[in-house]
Design an enzyme around this catalytic site. Sequence first.
Site, short mmCIF file in Angstrom:
data_model
loop_
_atom_site.label_atom_id
_atom_site.label_comp_id
_atom_site.label_asym_id
_atom_site.label_seq_id
_atom_site.Cartn_x
_atom_site.Cartn_y
_atom_site.Cartn_z
N HIS A 392 28.84 54.16 23.99
CA HIS A 392 28.89 53.92 22.54
C HIS A 392 29.86 54.90 21.87
O HIS A 392 30.79 54.49 21.17
CB HIS A 392 27.47 54.07 21.96
N GLU A 393 29.63 56.19 22.10
CA GLU A 393 30.48 57.20 21.46
C GLU A 393 31.91 57.11 21.98
O GLU A 393 32.87 57.34 21.25
CB GLU A 393 29.91 58.61 21.66
N HIS A 396 33.80 54.64 19.92
CA HIS A 396 34.32 55.21 18.68
C HIS A 396 35.56 56.05 18.96
O HIS A 396 36.56 55.97 18.26
CB HIS A 396 33.27 56.14 18.03
N HIS A 399 38.61 54.06 19.81
CA HIS A 399 39.08 53.41 18.57
C HIS A 399 39.91 54.42 17.77
O HIS A 399 41.02 54.11 17.31
CB HIS A 399 37.84 52.95 17.79
ZN LIG Z 1 28.14 54.54 16.29
#
Ligand SMILES: [Zn+2]
Length: 602
Positions: A392-393, A396, A399
């Site tokens: 998940h991290e 980010h 991105h």
């Molecule tokens: Zn998040």
Amino acid sequence: MTEVKKLPQRKEVPVELTWDLELIFANSGEFDAAVTELEQQVITFLTYQGQVGQSAQTLLTALEAWLDLDRALEKIYVYASMKNDQDTKNAEYQALFTRVQKLVAEVSAKIAWFEPELLALSEETVATYLQAEPKLQQYQHLLEVLLAKKAHILSDKEEALLAGASDILGAPENIFGVLNNADFKFAQVSDEAGNKVQLSQGLYGKLLESVNREVRKEAFEKLYLVYHQFRHTLATTLATHVRMHNFEAKLRGYNSAQERALASNSIPVKVYTTLLEQVEQHLPLLHRYVELRKKVLGLTELHMYDLYTPLTGKANLAYTYEEAKQESLKALAVLGDDYLEHVKEAYASRWIDVVENEGKRSGAYSSGVYDTAPYILLNWQDNLDNLFTLVHEMGHSMHTYLTTHNQPYQYGDYPIFLAEIASTTNENLLTQYLLETQKDPQVQAYVLNHYLDGFKGTVFRQAQFAQFELWLHEQEASGQALTAEKLADYYGKLNQHYYGSAVVNDQQIAYEWARIPHFYYNFYVYQYATGFAAATTLSQNILSKDPAKLTAYLDYLQAGSSNYPLEVMKQAGVNMEESAYLQEAFKVFEKRLNQLEGLLLK
Ligand SMILES: [Zn+2]
């Protein structure tokens, strides 16, 4: 009895498991020099005051100076805040962070004149300047976004009045915060070991996941006793907050508070409406999931406090951090070699602060700005949930990396509306990878349930909140009094409608609105739901192995804020004004619900 493990001191953590913040500033001398330079920049910038609109050249110079200031300031800020997070008990870092917070406030106040001065320019003038100065054209979209606010700006005097009253207008949110975080005292309850413990907001979530039904029932009932007791105060506070939104929206010439809130991210109201319509149509899927829960838990009555206890027990899967890194590379391989190279770079270049230490900030996040690496803070534990957190991290951070490396500074970040899509897409890719590689039915069931619970909590539950938030504002706008009874009546019915007849609509749940801090935000929660659904659809696109679809997705990761968020998503393959992406996401939910039913009802 389990032994209480003592956390290491910061200085005892192996250096390879810490993030390398020296990549930002090698030493305190470099940091101090950056602050001194920033202070000089501010002095220079102040000389542009009153001259921004004089010519195309002055507009360009002032705009670039403004962006440079922002760029320098965010680098200083993110460094100090991460230093502080790695050991919040360290007095030196505390002092550093306090100093930087003060600096940010001072600089922001000194440069606050810039935006109003820019917005005072007419659209014709800006268009003429864009023609006259080719270097201005790279800022065209930025200027367009800034100038879109123009129609809703009031006179100088009115703006000053509103700015001066902002503390007062923010009072309901502050009062709720103080009441909820400081004043409320909850009763003592029993935990799983039978010990008496003081109920708190943090503990409530944990107790509700207990496999002991008496534990979760008692926590639920005792928590709501307090909210029920203060229901009139809480309804008044919330109603006043809603009134403030409606008041400001009207004052600034918007049709509604909803329109105003969404316009701040250039999102049309149709995105919100479409979400609520589609969730409404697919509520039978949530009812089926709730019924499955009732059957698997073997309950004659399923209560609201039975919705968070795990259906499958803990997954018998443990990963060390080293193993998790390898698994993440396999799960994310579908994103292509280039993406994977950057993930490897994150692991090799110490962008990640891995393990817990005394004083370290809890939880996990991805941080970093234009001129820093996209750092990750973790508090690693050897389990499957932490592997999900890692990807998940990483979503980010990749991105951020791809945006900052493909966009100029003015477009080198992304709006919150787009942020959770990249991280949740990675979680979806991991889900699919685990379903394909883990053949043990118990692990399969755990992974399926993890996904379905995430969907329930993010799409269905946040849409329920979004529906309630919209209703609140509409009621207030039409002159209705928002009493505690009225709020409870509507919320209780809405809750019953969402969860269906398989669950007992306990009377306490009618007061859930009284304890949700997000109702003091401003039309924020719908983005969790739209983001999760978009990520489900995008991960299906990626897994289809159609190279054009993968390219479209990677283009989104590189787009930053160079275009309107809906346009960025459209190019990625999801039109968020239409319902197709939501229908696609519900299909995935249904498929995985079928699979889980197959595994658990055998
Ligand atoms: Zn998040």
